[in-house]
Design an enzyme around this catalytic site. Structure first.
Site, short mmCIF file in Angstrom:
data_model
loop_
_atom_site.label_atom_id
_atom_site.label_comp_id
_atom_site.label_asym_id
_atom_site.label_seq_id
_atom_site.Cartn_x
_atom_site.Cartn_y
_atom_site.Cartn_z
N HIS A 87 0.84 -1.20 0.00
CA HIS A 87 0.00 0.00 0.00
C HIS A 87 0.88 1.25 0.00
O HIS A 87 2.08 1.17 0.24
CB HIS A 87 -0.86 0.03 1.27
CG HIS A 87 -0.02 0.25 2.50
ND1 HIS A 87 0.70 -0.77 3.10
CD2 HIS A 87 0.29 1.37 3.19
CE1 HIS A 87 1.40 -0.27 4.11
NE2 HIS A 87 1.17 1.02 4.19
N HIS A 133 5.85 6.40 -1.00
CA HIS A 133 6.57 5.18 -1.35
C HIS A 133 5.71 3.97 -0.98
O HIS A 133 4.78 4.08 -0.19
CB HIS A 133 7.90 5.11 -0.58
CG HIS A 133 7.71 4.97 0.90
ND1 HIS A 133 7.46 6.06 1.72
CD2 HIS A 133 7.68 3.88 1.72
CE1 HIS A 133 7.30 5.64 2.96
NE2 HIS A 133 7.42 4.31 3.00
P1 ATP Z 1 5.58 -3.20 11.66
O1 ATP Z 1 5.53 -1.95 12.51
O2 ATP Z 1 5.24 -4.46 12.39
O3 ATP Z 1 6.82 -3.31 10.85
P2 ATP Z 1 4.01 -1.75 9.75
O4 ATP Z 1 5.02 -0.67 9.94
O5 ATP Z 1 3.67 -2.18 8.38
O6 ATP Z 1 4.38 -3.04 10.59
P3 ATP Z 1 2.36 0.02 11.23
O7 ATP Z 1 3.51 0.34 12.14
O8 ATP Z 1 1.02 -0.12 11.83
O9 ATP Z 1 2.65 -1.33 10.45
O10 ATP Z 1 2.33 1.13 10.11
C1 ATP Z 1 1.29 1.22 9.17
C2 ATP Z 1 1.78 2.05 8.00
O11 ATP Z 1 2.16 3.37 8.44
C3 ATP Z 1 3.02 1.50 7.30
O12 ATP Z 1 2.97 1.88 5.94
C4 ATP Z 1 4.16 2.22 7.98
O13 ATP Z 1 5.29 2.32 7.13
C5 ATP Z 1 3.55 3.58 8.20
N1 ATP Z 1 4.11 4.22 9.39
C6 ATP Z 1 4.28 3.67 10.60
N2 ATP Z 1 4.80 4.53 11.48
C7 ATP Z 1 4.97 5.69 10.81
C8 ATP Z 1 5.46 6.99 11.16
N3 ATP Z 1 5.88 7.27 12.38
N4 ATP Z 1 5.47 7.93 10.19
C9 ATP Z 1 5.06 7.66 8.95
N5 ATP Z 1 4.57 6.47 8.56
C10 ATP Z 1 4.54 5.49 9.45
#
Ligand code: ATP
Ligand code: MG
Length: 180
Positions: free
Chosen positions: A37, A121
């Protein structure tokens, strides 16, 4: 509490294609095909009342549909090492305007403003100390891939982090207005 983010899902055909890229880099945790996504805005953990307010604000947002161009590989670094491998998304005005509208809607709801620059991205993999020649070979081999994606809606996702891969659920989908 519920962990939320606003994103653009990718069509299954593109997800399948990107899913087939998932090889060749040791120590990479590839994004499962169904999770691929574009994040427009990460929200994080909020209570149910805030989640409801977020939904109401997003449902009122008006923005035009557009065509998104994806292509080109790159990495984000952490501690000088590549930790995220991504497919690029063109920073085109319609996309940036949509993300800006989402941002102002969320700030109106009372969420803290996002201070980080929007770098659109699609995360292909998270890496831990990848062998650089393999990483460079991957980028060289996939850098020319590109595709056009019609974007006719955006989605409020919840993210459930458990032991394995996160589970993303589309909580609500918001249509964009027809292209004129
Ligand atoms: P994991 O944390 O287990 O690696 P994930 O990062 O895919 O899994 P989430 O942390 O819930 O899951 O994040 C959901 C989405 O938001 C992902 O696309 C992640 O890259 C993005 N994301 C997470 N934290 C941030 C942040 N602090 N700033 C911008 N984007 C973020
Ligand atoms: Mg995360």
């Amino acid at each position: 509490m519920i962990r939320l983010f606003v994103g653009i899902p990718l069509p299954p055909s593109l997800r399948r294609q990107l899913g087939s890229f998932a090889a060749g880099i040791p120590n990479a945790r590839w994004t499962p095909e169904e999770n691929l996504h574009l994040t427009l805005r990460f929200i994080g953990e909020v209570d149910e009342t805030t989640a409801g307010a977020v939904h109401d604000a997003l449902a009122e947002l008006q923005a035009p549909a557009f065509t998104m161009t994806v292509g080109g590989c790159g990495t984000f670094e952490g501690g000088r090492r590549p930790v995220t491998l991504w497919l690029g998304v063109e920073r085109q005005p319609a996309l940036v305007r949509l993300r800006d509208k989402v941002e102002s809607a969320l700030v109106r709801v009372g969420l803290p403003a996002e201070s980080r620059r929007f770098q659109p991205h699609i995360t292909l993999a998270r890496m831990k100390d990848p062998p650089l020649p393999k990483l460079h070979a991957f980028v060289a081999g996939h850098n020319l891939f590109h595709d056009s994606v019609p974007v006719t809606s955006f989605v409020l996702f919840s993210s459930h982090l458990g032991r394995g891969e996160p589970i993303y659920t589309a909580e609500a989908e918001y249509p964009l207005t027809a292209d004129s």
